[in-house]
Design a protein around this motif. Sequence first.
Motif, PDB file in Angstrom:
ATOM      1  N   ALA A 181       0.836  -1.204   0.000  1.00  0.00           N
ATOM      2  CA  ALA A 181       0.000   0.000   0.000  1.00  0.00           C
ATOM      3  C   ALA A 181       0.869   1.253   0.000  1.00  0.00           C
ATOM      4  O   ALA A 181       0.623   2.206  -0.761  1.00  0.00           O
ATOM      5  N   LEU A 182       1.899   1.277   0.871  1.00  0.00           N
ATOM      6  CA  LEU A 182       2.768   2.444   0.967  1.00  0.00           C
ATOM      7  C   LEU A 182       3.591   2.635  -0.308  1.00  0.00           C
ATOM      8  O   LEU A 182       3.842   3.768  -0.732  1.00  0.00           O
ATOM      9  N   GLN A 183       3.987   1.500  -0.930  1.00  0.00           N
ATOM     10  CA  GLN A 183       4.748   1.581  -2.184  1.00  0.00           C
ATOM     11  C   GLN A 183       3.907   2.221  -3.291  1.00  0.00           C
ATOM     12  O   GLN A 183       4.388   3.053  -4.057  1.00  0.00           O
ATOM     13  N   ILE A 184       2.632   1.821  -3.339  1.00  0.00           N
ATOM     14  CA  ILE A 184       1.732   2.389  -4.360  1.00  0.00           C
ATOM     15  C   ILE A 184       1.554   3.882  -4.125  1.00  0.00           C
ATOM     16  O   ILE A 184       1.547   4.685  -5.060  1.00  0.00           O
ATOM     17  N   TYR A 185       1.418   4.249  -2.839  1.00  0.00           N
ATOM     18  CA  TYR A 185       1.236   5.675  -2.518  1.00  0.00           C
ATOM     19  C   TYR A 185       2.469   6.489  -2.930  1.00  0.00           C
ATOM     20  O   TYR A 185       2.352   7.595  -3.480  1.00  0.00           O
ATOM     21  N   GLU A 186       3.664   5.933  -2.657  1.00  0.00           N
ATOM     22  CA  GLU A 186       4.899   6.617  -3.063  1.00  0.00           C
ATOM     23  C   GLU A 186       4.967   6.780  -4.579  1.00  0.00           C
ATOM     24  O   GLU A 186       5.429   7.792  -5.092  1.00  0.00           O
ATOM     25  N   GLU A 187       4.478   5.761  -5.295  1.00  0.00           N
ATOM     26  CA  GLU A 187       4.455   5.816  -6.764  1.00  0.00           C
ATOM     27  C   GLU A 187       3.533   6.937  -7.225  1.00  0.00           C
ATOM     28  O   GLU A 187       3.850   7.667  -8.179  1.00  0.00           O
ATOM     29  N   MET A 188       2.387   7.083  -6.544  1.00  0.00           N
ATOM     30  CA  MET A 188       1.461   8.175  -6.875  1.00  0.00           C
ATOM     31  C   MET A 188       2.151   9.521  -6.728  1.00  0.00           C
ATOM     32  O   MET A 188       2.018  10.409  -7.583  1.00  0.00           O
ATOM     33  N   LYS A 189       2.898   9.674  -5.600  1.00  0.00           N
ATOM     34  CA  LYS A 189       3.572  10.943  -5.352  1.00  0.00           C
ATOM     35  C   LYS A 189       4.617  11.227  -6.435  1.00  0.00           C
ATOM     36  O   LYS A 189       4.775  12.363  -6.875  1.00  0.00           O
ATOM     37  N   THR A 190       5.313  10.172  -6.874  1.00  0.00           N
ATOM     38  CA  THR A 190       6.335  10.323  -7.932  1.00  0.00           C
ATOM     39  C   THR A 190       5.701  10.834  -9.217  1.00  0.00           C
ATOM     40  O   THR A 190       6.288  11.650  -9.942  1.00  0.00           O
ATOM     41  N   LEU A 191       4.477  10.331  -9.496  1.00  0.00           N
ATOM     42  CA  LEU A 191       3.772  10.710 -10.725  1.00  0.00           C
ATOM     43  C   LEU A 191       2.961  11.985 -10.551  1.00  0.00           C
ATOM     44  O   LEU A 191       2.223  12.384 -11.454  1.00  0.00           O
ATOM     45  N   ALA A 192       3.101  12.608  -9.344  1.00  0.00           N
ATOM     46  CA  ALA A 192       2.380  13.858  -9.034  1.00  0.00           C
ATOM     47  C   ALA A 192       0.869  13.692  -9.119  1.00  0.00           C
ATOM     48  O   ALA A 192       0.145  14.624  -9.490  1.00  0.00           O
ATOM     49  N   ALA A 201      -7.975   8.420   3.401  1.00  0.00           N
ATOM     50  CA  ALA A 201      -8.683   7.749   4.499  1.00  0.00           C
ATOM     51  C   ALA A 201      -8.227   6.302   4.621  1.00  0.00           C
ATOM     52  O   ALA A 201      -8.048   5.782   5.724  1.00  0.00           O
ATOM     53  N   SER A 202      -8.032   5.635   3.476  1.00  0.00           N
ATOM     54  CA  SER A 202      -7.570   4.242   3.494  1.00  0.00           C
ATOM     55  C   SER A 202      -6.182   4.142   4.109  1.00  0.00           C
ATOM     56  O   SER A 202      -5.896   3.243   4.906  1.00  0.00           O
ATOM     57  N   LEU A 203      -5.289   5.068   3.722  1.00  0.00           N
ATOM     58  CA  LEU A 203      -3.930   5.069   4.268  1.00  0.00           C
ATOM     59  C   LEU A 203      -3.929   5.370   5.768  1.00  0.00           C
ATOM     60  O   LEU A 203      -3.197   4.745   6.545  1.00  0.00           O
ATOM     61  N   LEU A 204      -4.746   6.321   6.169  1.00  0.00           N
ATOM     62  CA  LEU A 204      -4.834   6.663   7.591  1.00  0.00           C
ATOM     63  C   LEU A 204      -5.343   5.477   8.412  1.00  0.00           C
ATOM     64  O   LEU A 204      -4.843   5.196   9.500  1.00  0.00           O
ATOM     65  N   THR A 205      -6.351   4.814   7.886  1.00  0.00           N
ATOM     66  CA  THR A 205      -6.893   3.624   8.569  1.00  0.00           C
ATOM     67  C   THR A 205      -5.816   2.565   8.702  1.00  0.00           C
ATOM     68  O   THR A 205      -5.703   1.901   9.752  1.00  0.00           O
TER      69      THR A 205
END
Length: 898
Positions: A181-192, A201-205
Amino acid sequence: MFLNNDHYCCCCTLQLCYRPSVIVYTIVLRIYGQVGKIKLAEQIFLEMLEAGCEPDEVACGTMLCAYARWGRHKDMMLFYYAVRRRDILPSVAVFNFMISSLQKQKLHVKVIQLWKQMLDDAVEPNRFTYTIIINSYAKEDLVDDAFDAFRKMKKSGFTPEEATYSLLITLSAKHGKRDDALQIYEEMKTLAIIPSNYTLASLLTLHCKTANYSKALTLFTEMERNKIVPDEVIYGILIRIYGKLGLYEDALKLFEEIEKAGLLNDEKTYVAMANVHLNVGNYEEAVEIIELMRSRNVELSNFAYNVLLRCYVAKEDVASAELTFQMLSKMGLPDAGCCNDLLRLYAKLGLFEKAKVLISQVRHDEIEFDEGLYKTVLEVYCKEGMIDDAEILMEEMENVGLAIDKITKTSLMAMYGAAGGLEKAENLLKNLEQPDPTAFSVMLCLYLENGDTEKSKEILKSMCQTNGGLSTANQLISKYAREGSIVEVETLYRQILDLGFIPEDSVVASMITLYGRCHQLKQAQEVFASVSHSSKSAEAAYNSMIGAYCKCGDVDEAIRLYKEMISRAYTQDAVTISILVNALTKNGKYMEAERIIYDSFNANMELDTVAYNTYIKSMLEAGKLHYAVSIYDHMISSGVPPSLQTYNTMISVHGQRGKLEKAIEMFNTAQGLGLSIDEKAYTNMISYYGKAGRTEEASLLFTKMMEVGILPGRISYNTMINVYATSGLHREAEDLFQDMRRVGHFPDSLTYLALVRAFTESNKYSEAEKTIHRMIGEGIAPSSAHFNHLIFAFIKEGFILEAERVIREMRQTGLDPDLACCRTMMRAYMDYGLVEKGLSFFETINKFLKPDGFILSAAAHLYEFAGKESEAGDILDAINLNGLLFLRNLRVGSKVRA
């Protein structure tokens, strides 16, 4: 089949006809498909076939899209398979239309089937296709397949949408794949790619589940940096995080801000805040949050009721907990956790009958047990001695792989022992790996209570060899001492000494206290003598010994020991000083009590509320009212909170000082602090209002006492009747007397005394006499005071003969006139010049009355007036002999001359 003539296109002028091509049919199919005319579309398609027009990929695709658009999935799939039999392969756009339609109807299995056929037929998926299939894989919890499609999508050069990333993050979090999950989120940030609130909310949970609160707070910082406005769901999660971190004020502030912003709509947000209140022990506030939900018509979920149940369990509010449990049951079978919460409440409060009914209901409803519920049920069985049920339950626990811990086995030992199953208890102890002191102590108690001193000594020896065993043995002696079990205390104390151990100072102190409570002073002295008096550790024994002396009535020895403590510079505790002051007060040794109080203040001893109450009461009884007020002031300035007893005593202090306004101030202060004012406080105030002549206020307070739910007792009724009597309100007194009887209070001697006084103060002498006769008729013996009110009233009016008659009646009841009555009669005989009667009365009372200055002086004057100088001289000699003062200014017949 040929096409109908209507469908031919004719040129009227040239009379030429032609057959439509597949393109024309496709256009018509598309038009019908767009407006939902599926039947007409099907007819056109058939006509196209009959006309010999072979449908191409576009025509077939158009028909498939029509079926898909209008949700005709069964027809769509039949048509699809027919098309494939003709070796016509729909385009990726058509496949997308079809799988999108299937997904909308949650037919994810069919979506996946079509997807696989696409791949088999080498149809190249596009971005939309991948988005759809990843979604369906996620909905079917096919994690690996979803991620495989995700990787292929990226490999094909397509950038996933935010929703796809969000879906995969949620899926990973659900299956505990935190790193993915965290890897996917980091990928999102890389792609802006800016995450949505749902993604966040999913990440916070996820961070909450893994207790990684620092990561969660970092995520909030990122949201602020990206100017993402949180929604209510995220605020609710943040409230939970604040609660977990112990940031109660922050959680409360955030909740209030959400409410002010008008975002408070979701049940989960309310419950999150209620849960925070619950976890910090603010049970009332938690309940208020749930009640706020109800008032706003927010539907309560199982979780909300669960939180509410835990609140009532924590508050030990059985009725509300039961009602909440019933509400949970109406929504479906409650889980094991809820059942355990209510069961623990019953067990804690000793409501074992209710506990057994609940267990039966849980069994009947076949609710699946968890470990907590198993343990609580077993605890109930142990407490109630239900051996057979306990053994069946233990077998169940073993079958589901649950081990029985040491604490539970110790409870089982106690149960077996209480039921006479010593052998089973012994076997349990033997089977315990490394028994702890608690297990040994249970067995020790069983042997002691069965009088088996030999085995108890063996167990005690084993227990003292374990870590903390000797301390447990000492605690056990103290426990038996508190319970008053002298035999067990003495046996354990002797055995500890025999084994070469030295009992703790607290044990010696508790034994002395026990002997003192049982008035066994000699035994207390023997134990005290065994203590090294020169050691500072002897302080506890000294304090207990002072208490023992006080209990046994030897206050002089208590004082001696107190002084010895001072000489050795030992510290006296507040409880001991309180006991000593109380004992001295009861024995009338007010000066000694005052000196000890003074010493404790000089030594800056830390006193509690009980000690201050004792001090104030002591000075009240000693008549040192000013000092009592000073003690109260010292109490307040020291920050020690007064109790209701403090205020009750201070009301008496100020009342006796004649400071009614101060007494009222004390009463009002107690009320203002929310203390539950008792009957004693009300009665004291009524009495002091009466003494001040403020009858109406006394009456209003008596009424208020009943309005707040306090039913007046006989003392309260007597006090109020006496207030009416003082003011001569005989009707009110009589009415209250009748009310008193109606509510079931039987009048006593003091009730009748007040009623007699009411009638005499109102000059209702015959009613006063009738009241005395009624009293005698009811078997209540009158005192001199009852007759005195009538006698004094007659004398005041000059009715000497009536007074003499009442005295004769009094003597018929076996009573002699008391000193007050005799003085009044002698004064009357003097004032009215009734010399012979006066002398006759004196000679009668002189036989039983102690010498009194006034009576002897009056007799001397009467003898002198009668010319009996010798008798007068004898009286004067008696006055001098008894050290009394002769009253020279008395005059015979003073009222006759007037």
